[in-house]
Design an enzyme around this catalytic site. Structure first.
Site, PDB file in Angstrom:
ATOM      1  N   HIS A 159      68.816  74.386 -33.239  1.00  0.00           N
ATOM      2  CA  HIS A 159      68.647  75.699 -33.901  1.00  0.00           C
ATOM      3  C   HIS A 159      69.899  75.843 -34.759  1.00  0.00           C
ATOM      4  O   HIS A 159      70.860  75.041 -34.679  1.00  0.00           O
ATOM      5  CB  HIS A 159      68.838  76.696 -32.638  1.00  0.00           C
ATOM      6  CG  HIS A 159      70.285  76.490 -31.904  1.00  0.00           C
ATOM      7  ND1 HIS A 159      70.323  75.753 -31.076  1.00  0.00           N
ATOM      8  CD2 HIS A 159      71.220  77.428 -31.865  1.00  0.00           C
ATOM      9  CE1 HIS A 159      71.359  75.759 -30.612  1.00  0.00           C
ATOM     10  NE2 HIS A 159      72.114  76.871 -31.070  1.00  0.00           N
ATOM     11  N   ASP A 207      72.785  78.954 -35.639  1.00  0.00           N
ATOM     12  CA  ASP A 207      73.068  80.149 -34.859  1.00  0.00           C
ATOM     13  C   ASP A 207      72.800  81.194 -35.310  1.00  0.00           C
ATOM     14  O   ASP A 207      73.057  81.529 -36.563  1.00  0.00           O
ATOM     15  CB  ASP A 207      74.584  80.144 -34.468  1.00  0.00           C
ATOM     16  CG  ASP A 207      75.133  79.127 -33.462  1.00  0.00           C
ATOM     17  OD1 ASP A 207      74.459  78.916 -32.461  1.00  0.00           O
ATOM     18  OD2 ASP A 207      76.021  78.648 -33.500  1.00  0.00           O
ATOM     19  N   HIS A 232      71.926  72.506 -34.873  1.00  0.00           N
ATOM     20  CA  HIS A 232      72.522  71.876 -33.665  1.00  0.00           C
ATOM     21  C   HIS A 232      71.928  71.924 -32.425  1.00  0.00           C
ATOM     22  O   HIS A 232      71.054  72.576 -32.364  1.00  0.00           O
ATOM     23  CB  HIS A 232      74.081  72.067 -33.445  1.00  0.00           C
ATOM     24  CG  HIS A 232      74.310  73.605 -33.179  1.00  0.00           C
ATOM     25  ND1 HIS A 232      74.164  74.655 -34.101  1.00  0.00           N
ATOM     26  CD2 HIS A 232      74.458  74.383 -32.211  1.00  0.00           C
ATOM     27  CE1 HIS A 232      74.518  75.882 -33.706  1.00  0.00           C
ATOM     28  NE2 HIS A 232      74.631  75.629 -32.365  1.00  0.00           N
ATOM     29  N   ARG A 263      83.395  79.580 -27.773  1.00  0.00           N
ATOM     30  CA  ARG A 263      82.852  79.419 -29.347  1.00  0.00           C
ATOM     31  C   ARG A 263      83.335  81.001 -29.998  1.00  0.00           C
ATOM     32  O   ARG A 263      83.061  82.096 -29.307  1.00  0.00           O
ATOM     33  CB  ARG A 263      81.153  79.335 -29.417  1.00  0.00           C
ATOM     34  CG  ARG A 263      80.832  79.145 -30.700  1.00  0.00           C
ATOM     35  CD  ARG A 263      79.410  79.189 -30.853  1.00  0.00           C
ATOM     36  NE  ARG A 263      78.715  80.733 -30.701  1.00  0.00           N
ATOM     37  CZ  ARG A 263      77.557  80.848 -30.357  1.00  0.00           C
ATOM     38  NH1 ARG A 263      76.757  80.026 -30.157  1.00  0.00           N
ATOM     39  NH2 ARG A 263      77.342  82.359 -30.468  1.00  0.00           N
TER      40      ARG A 263
END
Length: 289
Positions: free
Chosen positions: A105, A107, A265, A280
């Site tokens: 995907h 983000d 990723h 994150r």
């Protein structure tokens, strides 16, 4: 081959994507416009950067990421209460069936303005397993057959939080999530606003093409469904090609930063139930074109 940029040491990890950068402390780098310009240039070149031994505070993590833009909160994953925009991605032995991350995907493409990029720090990880992989979607587009490039040149697609994060929610909560974050529509091929690269911009959040059903594409019903769905799955599957990828094995205090506009990723969920704690900071981006 390792190269030097000022006092930075830069070691590319594959021919396609990724470099390890050493000789820098990210907390100190955020206070230097010159150093941050170097890191941005390296990010544009390598698309994902890795920094080992970054014993930084959460405040320093946020300050480093915020240098590149405003940070965003995530509607489903929890944020650190003292550092808004720092999302905690924590896995524990109490969540043996939580395998949501293992999907290619980009983000938050369900946003009208998907993130510019992300800065991810490993707090705690399994002794083995739990790697993360990234794919170069500019290279994926570049290597598509010419007839596919022609076919997708003007296509647009929907991206949904409802059918991904919302799928496991009770219907009322799922519909409320969709009302708060309506499906976004983006070009299937976007242009990188800084490098000018063409990027294949479909991923695990993409549900369908929005302008495929035209006389040029559809003769009979089978051209539309499953024809459109098969084309979309073929495009999404390009991230799975090993020649476009880099794979990173984590250790505590390692930081990865990636350009979300041109990569996908995949968090590999190959480890037994144990602790894996990542934090994150997502940086707001712009409308893809």
């Amino acid at each position: 081959m390792t190269t030097m940029t000022s006092s930075l040491r830069v070691a590319p990890l594959t021919c396609a994507i990724g470099a390890e950068v050493s000789g820098v402390h990210l907390g100190e780098a955020a206070r230097s416009a010159e150093r941050m310009a170097e890191i941005r240039a390296l990010l544009l070149r390598h698309k994902v950067l890795f920094f080992r031994d970054q014993d930084i505070t959460r405040a320093e993590h946020v300050a480093f990421a915020r240098y590149f833009g405003t940070l965003e909160d995530h509607p489903v994953a929890g944020s650190d209460p003292e550092n808004p925009g720092l999302v905690r991605i924590y896995k524990s032995p109490d969540q043996p069936n939580d395998r949501y991350e293992n999907s290619w995907h980009t983000d938050a493409t369900w946003r009208e303005k998907p993130p510019f990029g992300c800065v991810l720090r490993c707090v705690e990880c399994p002794p083995v397993g739990g790697d993360t992989m990234w794919a170069n979607m500019a290279l994926a587009y570049e290597n598509l057959p010419a007839d596919i490039k022609t076919q997708i040149a003007g296509l647009r697609a929907r991206h949904s939080i409802e059918w991904s994060f919302g799928a496991a929610m009770p219907i009322e909560k799922r519909l409320a999530l969709k009302a708060q974050y309506p499906d976004a529509e983006h070009p299937v091929v976007r242009t990188h606003p800084e490098t000018g690269e063409k990027i294949l911009f479909v991923n695990g959040f993409t549900t369908h093409f929005t302008n495929f059903h035209t006389a040029a594409n559809v003769r009979f019903g089978q051209d539309f469904q499953p024809g459109a769905a098969q084309l979309l799955q073929y495009l999404i599957s390009q991230a799975q090609i090993p020649e476009y990828q880099v794979r990173w094995r984590w250790s505590p205090n390692t930081v990865a930063m990636w350009d979300n506009r041109c990569t996908q990723h995949y968090a590999v969920m190959d480890y037994p139930p144990c602790h894996r704690k990542m934090e994150r900071a997502g940086i707001m981006g712009d409308v893809p074109y």
